[in-house]
Scaffold this active site. Structure first.
Site, PDB file in Angstrom:
ATOM      1  CE1 TYR A 190      43.720  23.725  36.763  1.00  0.00           C
ATOM      2  CE2 TYR A 190      42.915  25.790  37.598  1.00  0.00           C
ATOM      3  CZ  TYR A 190      43.076  24.677  36.530  1.00  0.00           C
ATOM      4  OH  TYR A 190      41.910  24.914  35.564  1.00  0.00           O
TER       5      TYR A 190
ATOM      6  CG  MET B 172      39.245  32.089  34.626  1.00  0.00           C
ATOM      7  SD  MET B 172      39.352  31.612  33.037  1.00  0.00           S
ATOM      8  CE  MET B 172      40.899  31.567  32.353  1.00  0.00           C
TER       9      MET B 172
ATOM     10  NE  ARG C 238      51.081  60.386  36.457  1.00  0.00           N
ATOM     11  CZ  ARG C 238      50.009  59.576  37.231  1.00  0.00           C
ATOM     12  NH1 ARG C 238      49.683  58.554  37.639  1.00  0.00           N
ATOM     13  NH2 ARG C 238      48.956  60.705  37.793  1.00  0.00           N
TER      14      ARG C 238
ATOM     15  CE  LYS D   9      42.918  57.743  38.793  1.00  0.00           C
ATOM     16  NZ  LYS D   9      44.218  58.684  38.906  1.00  0.00           N
TER      17      LYS D   9
END
Ligand SMILES: *Cc1c(COP(=O)(O)O)cnc(C)c1O
Length: 374
Positions: free
Chosen positions: A270, A318, A137, A39
């Protein structure tokens, strides 16, 4: 790697995945089937490539999360049985039938819908029944006061027309933990699982494949392997704590794109969260959070460069981040930076980011080319 711009890439060793497959196979009983979990693009390794290798090695089953992932494998020529672990709306039963997919059924109401849809299409849908034994679940409720009703619903599902109930399974919440409480919880889940199966079989139904062992259970609870095991994490080389000798299949690599010297008291990146204390030789690495580097790990992790450890400095951007190369004179523009792999363990990066390695593997983004190295 000439066509990759030598920026950031993820090396994937299918040979290591095959090694892990064979190692796990040697650890499980001979008659126990092997379902490979592929998956989420095989935990970021590439579902088609991994599925094809597992098919070639003789794995028995594959599992994916949703219909789209299954169809992708079929389109690429994967013919082995595929189990869909998640929900598929009954409107798509035609695609399940056409693609010979096995659908998980997690409650009786859905079983009835699938049965009706398959009957209208004149087909028989292969299903595995999922029991909720404590993961809370997906799955038929069957714990405590739900036991009798759970058994009754499982039996009536087995008796619905146009469904071929091939298997029954459950999923563990804490099988990868080895503290006493977790071990007891997993044992309780396992007992409930086998109790429900026994009670259903006493009412005349039977299951060819009973399965519950994810990676944690394969390592910590070998008595729970039953008819099939369902490892994902182990297959990619993690989670055995060195017990089985598995090999990590992915190595994420970036490169140094610029190097500059900064005087003391220079703030970096940043947020100005890192300020140099001394003259610093700082590299810009060509990978950031858009490549899958966790922003939360800023300042808490070191990458492997030229055989040494390069601390990451300042906020992660980023597309880039800064690394301290002051103590690595051999590092130059173009030097490879191992983000995780043999020299920089993904478990440490996960810890730095307050997450789990699973999330980091899945987060390696589309922009990062997968390079199959063997
Ligand atoms: C993802 C998943 C697995 C595999 O879990 P690992 O911890 O990676 O072994 C097994 N079974 C189910 C139902 C899953 O969703």
């Amino acid at each position: 790697m000439k066509d990759l711009q030598k920026r950031t890439w993820a090396e994937v060793s299918l040979n290591n995945i095959e090694h892990n497959y064979r190692t796990i196979r040697a650890h499980i009983p001979e008659n126990t089937k092997f379902l490979g979990i592929v998956k989420a693009d095989a935990y970021g390794h590439g579902a088609v490539e991994v599925a094809k290798r597992l098919e070639k090695c003789g794995a028995d089953y594959l599992a994916i999360a949703c219909l789209d992932e299954a169809i992708e494998l079929r389109k690429c020529g994967v013919t082995m049985p595929i189990l869909i672990l998640g929900h598929t709306p009954p409107d798509y039963v035609n695609l399940l039938l056409e693609n010979k997919l096995t659908q998980t059924v997690s409650c009786e109401a859905k079983a009835i819908e699938y049965s009706n849809a398959a009957r209208e299409l004149g087909g028989t849908l292969k299903i595995h029944i999922k029991l909720d034994t404590g993961m809370s679940r997906l799955g038929y409720l069957c714990a405590d006061s739900y036991f009798d009703e759970g058994v009754k619903n499982v039996v009536s599902t087995c008796n619905l027309p146009n469904l071929d109930v091939e298997g029954v399974y459950t999923h563990f919440a804490v099988s990868d933990f080895s503290d006493e409480d977790s071990i007891a919880y997993t044992k309780k889940q396992f007992k409930l699982f086998t109790d429900v199966i026994r009670a259903a079989e006493e009412k005349g139904v039977s299951f060819k494949i009973r399965h519950c062992a994810n990676s944690g259970a394969v390592v910590n609870h070998p008595e729970m392997m039953l008819d099939m095991v369902r490892p994902g994490f182990l297959l990619y080389g993690y989670g055995d704590e060195g017990k089985l000798g598995l090999k990590p299949a992915m190595r994420m690599v970036s490169t140094v794109s610029t190097i500059k010297y900064y005087e003391p008291q220079t703030c970096i990146s940043y947020g100005r969260n890192f300020v140099t204390e001394k003259r610093t030789r700082m590299g810009v690495m060509a990978a950031g959070y858009a490549d899958g580097l966790p922003w939360a790990a800023a300042g808490k992790y070191s990458f492997a460069v030229e055989g040494k450890s390069a601390p990451q400095r300042g906020n992660i951007c980023m597309d880039m981040c800064m690394i301290d190369l002051t103590d690595i004179p051999d590092a130059s523009v173009g030097s490879e930076v191992e983000i995780f792999g043999e020299n920089a363990r993904i478990e440490r990066l996960a810890e730095a980011a307050g997450t789990i390695p699973y999330e980091l593997l899945c987060a390696v983004s589309k922009r990062v080319p997968r390079v199959y190295i063997d």
